[in-house]
Scaffold this active site. Structure first.
Site, PDB file in Angstrom:
ATOM      1  N   LYS A 158      50.654  57.284  56.302  1.00 55.01           N
ATOM      2  CA  LYS A 158      50.191  57.258  54.903  1.00 55.01           C
ATOM      3  C   LYS A 158      50.281  58.673  54.328  1.00 55.01           C
ATOM      4  CE  LYS A 158      45.582  57.324  53.623  1.00 55.01           C
ATOM      5  NZ  LYS A 158      44.271  56.797  53.232  1.00 55.01           N
ATOM      6  N   THR A 184      31.714  56.788  45.821  1.00 51.50           N
ATOM      7  CA  THR A 184      32.508  56.114  44.784  1.00 51.50           C
ATOM      8  C   THR A 184      33.158  57.154  43.869  1.00 51.50           C
ATOM      9  OG1 THR A 184      30.925  54.311  44.892  1.00 51.50           O
ATOM     10  CG2 THR A 184      32.403  54.299  43.023  1.00 51.50           C
ATOM     11  N   HIS A 235      41.190  46.043  37.120  1.00 51.87           N
ATOM     12  CA  HIS A 235      40.406  46.387  35.931  1.00 51.87           C
ATOM     13  C   HIS A 235      41.217  46.254  34.640  1.00 51.87           C
ATOM     14  CE1 HIS A 235      36.797  47.628  38.070  1.00 51.87           C
ATOM     15  NE2 HIS A 235      37.643  47.992  39.015  1.00 51.87           N
ATOM     16  N   SER A 290      49.942  56.664  48.714  1.00 53.95           N
ATOM     17  CA  SER A 290      48.732  56.105  48.111  1.00 53.95           C
ATOM     18  C   SER A 290      48.096  57.115  47.154  1.00 53.95           C
ATOM     19  CB  SER A 290      47.766  55.752  49.261  1.00 53.95           C
ATOM     20  OG  SER A 290      46.531  55.329  48.778  1.00 53.95           O
ATOM     21  N   LYS A 321      36.669  39.848  37.206  1.00 51.95           N
ATOM     22  CA  LYS A 321      36.257  40.787  36.160  1.00 51.95           C
ATOM     23  C   LYS A 321      36.653  40.222  34.782  1.00 51.95           C
ATOM     24  CE  LYS A 321      36.482  44.329  39.712  1.00 51.95           C
ATOM     25  NZ  LYS A 321      35.112  44.477  40.180  1.00 51.95           N
ATOM     26  N   THR A 367      38.295  30.348  54.787  1.00 51.77           N
ATOM     27  CA  THR A 367      38.186  29.160  53.925  1.00 51.77           C
ATOM     28  C   THR A 367      38.581  29.513  52.495  1.00 51.77           C
ATOM     29  OG1 THR A 367      36.455  28.230  55.295  1.00 51.77           O
ATOM     30  CG2 THR A 367      36.552  27.442  53.032  1.00 51.77           C
TER      31      THR A 367
HETATM   32  N1  PMP Z   1      40.360  46.826  43.385  1.00 53.75           N
HETATM   33  C1  PMP Z   1      39.596  47.593  42.580  1.00 53.75           C
HETATM   34  C2  PMP Z   1      40.239  48.744  41.882  1.00 53.75           C
HETATM   35  C3  PMP Z   1      38.227  47.311  42.400  1.00 53.75           C
HETATM   36  O1  PMP Z   1      37.482  48.081  41.615  1.00 53.75           O
HETATM   37  C4  PMP Z   1      37.662  46.204  43.074  1.00 53.75           C
HETATM   38  C5  PMP Z   1      36.195  45.787  42.950  1.00 53.75           C
HETATM   39  N2  PMP Z   1      35.351  46.502  42.263  1.00 53.75           N
HETATM   40  C6  PMP Z   1      38.483  45.444  43.897  1.00 53.75           C
HETATM   41  C7  PMP Z   1      39.810  45.776  44.033  1.00 53.75           C
HETATM   42  C8  PMP Z   1      37.931  44.255  44.626  1.00 53.75           C
HETATM   43  O2  PMP Z   1      37.914  43.160  43.776  1.00 53.75           O
HETATM   44  P1  PMP Z   1      36.840  41.978  43.997  1.00 53.75           P
HETATM   45  O3  PMP Z   1      35.578  42.417  43.341  1.00 53.75           O
HETATM   46  O4  PMP Z   1      37.468  40.793  43.373  1.00 53.75           O
HETATM   47  O5  PMP Z   1      36.682  41.843  45.478  1.00 53.75           O
END
Ligand code: PMP
Length: 409
Positions: free
Chosen positions: A155, A362, A216, A136, A247, A277
């Protein structure tokens, strides 16, 4: 036990670190994006949104809205169940076909979000490919990290985009050990892009299965909006492509695309798919229209890239610490969580500019930033106002100039 007190302490800890978040109560108005209205206790105020992940404005596109109106008038609101029990509608089937075709794969599978698609698929993969080791990238999104953790298998984390390190780790296992290489194409916070073909070379050399998150990138890269894999001619080299409808496509929901057999297995074993669902048909209808539009139109993609390049250039000219990304993501470094929060508060309150502070976890500590997402619908005047306002606040707050210190990691 003082339960309420414990919650209070947890919140206090975040506040002290400058990481406590307040929701901005925002209303987007049809046809006016990226302009929106901010609702505050004092009343409403017009703002410009500079942090939306509706990167191309497809959430406002007439073809998407028309398809959604038609769907809701035809079949109503919800899907009525999980996919196995009455929640598979013709809209789901059609959208999965469309997504499979977009990525040049035999089949696709929808989830209720990109987060769920990563979590459910990665955790299930580890269980199906018994004994598999997951490799990863260290900057993988939380949804991938959680999916891998839920799989419960071994991992190995490779240094971000570092092919040598990845190869060193792969070499530790014999050819018969199942291996999964999991990574992203565009990394959302640094805006850098993975060397996809080189990673696929290693996967072939060491007999590994490949999993990419193109969340992205879909809609925005490649001649048909299939992502960086399409742009780099690597779609056929990746075993599972995962992405979102939330997105570039402007809606919500996640998906994977792969061979019919892989999709059938994930569909049959992944709890995050089976027990939830399904997406409302109206969402699928909007997504079909969005994917179809972006398959044949380059207008949004071109303007998007143009505006991103223009904004980076303007910020650099002002000597603001903008990171030089190869993508549409424009991070501007602040380097402190409290100042980052003060900056975004001031931008909103005084200048009507809406961006969010990006803090630990983040991004790593000391690299706190604002993350600007210019879109094809931002205009010259809005960009000028953004850059001028940032310059003003940078001076007032005594923030670091230049971009040399941005390249430190
Ligand atoms: N993968 C990445 C790299 C993300 O940045 C995000 C959300 N910001 C997701 C998955 C999750 O996608 P979603 O917003 O559709 O749940």
């Amino acid at each position: 036990m003082d339960y309420q007190g414990k919650f209070g302490e947890a919140l206090e800890a975040l506040t002290i670190e400058g990481r406590y978040r307040v929701f901005a109560d925002i209303l987007r108005r049809r046809g006016d994006f990226p302009c929106a209205v901010h609702h505050t206790p004092e009343g409403t105020k017009p703002i410009t949104v500079w942090c939306s992940n509706d990167y191309l404005g497809m959430g406002q596109h007439p073809s998407v809205l028309a398809a959604m109106h038609e769907a809701i008038d035809t079949v109503g609101a919800g899907s009525g169940g999980t996919r196995n029990i009455s929640g598979t509608t013709h809209y789901h089937v059609e959208l999965e076909r469309e997504l499979a075709s977009l990525h040049g794969k035999e089949a696709a599978l929808l989830f209720t979000s990109g987060y769920v698609s990563n979590d459910a698929t990665l955790s299930t993969l580890v269980k199906i490919l018994k004994g598999a080791v997951i490799f990863s990238d260290e900057k993988n999104h939380n949804s991938m990290i959680e999916g891998i953790r839920h799989g419960g298998g071994p991992k190995r984390v490779w240094r971000h985009n570092d092919l040598e390190h990845l190869e060193t780790l792969l070499q530790e296992y014999d050819n018969d050990t199942p291996k999964i290489i999991a990574f992203e194409s565009v990394y959302s916070m640094d805006g850098d892009i993975a060397p996809i073909n080189e990673i696929c070379d290693l996967a072939e050399k060491y007999n590994a299965f490949t999993y990419i998150d193109e969340v992205h990138a879909v809609g925005m890269y490649g001649d048909h909006g299939a992502g960086v894999c399409e742009r780099d001619n690597a779609m056929h080299r990746i075993d599972i492509i995962e992405a979102t409808l939330a997105k570039g496509f402007g809606l919500m929901g996640g998906y994977i695309a792969s061979t019919a057999k892989v999709i059938d297995a994930i569909r049959s074993y992944a709890p995050g798919f089976i027990f939830s669902t399904s997406l409302a048909p109206v969402i699928c209808a909007g997504a079909i229209a969005s994917v179809r539009h972006l398959k044949q139109s380059n207008v949004e993609r071109e303007k998007h890239q143009l505006n991103a390049a223009l904004l980076k250039e303007r910020l650099a000219l002002e000597n603001l610490p903008v990171m030089h990304t190869p993508s549409h993501i424009v991070p501007v470094l602040v380097g402190d969580p409290v100042q980052c929060k003060q900056l975004t508060d001031q931008l909103l309150d005084r200048f009507g500019i809406y961006v969010q502070p990006i803090n630990y976890p983040t991004v790593s500590r000391g690299t706190e930033r604002i993350r600007l997402t210019p879109g094809p619908l931002h205009n010259e005047a809005q960009m000028e106002h953004l850059v001028k306002s940032l310059r003003t606040l940078w001076n007032e707050m005594g923030l670091r100039n230049g971009y040399d210190w941005c390249q430190l990691w």
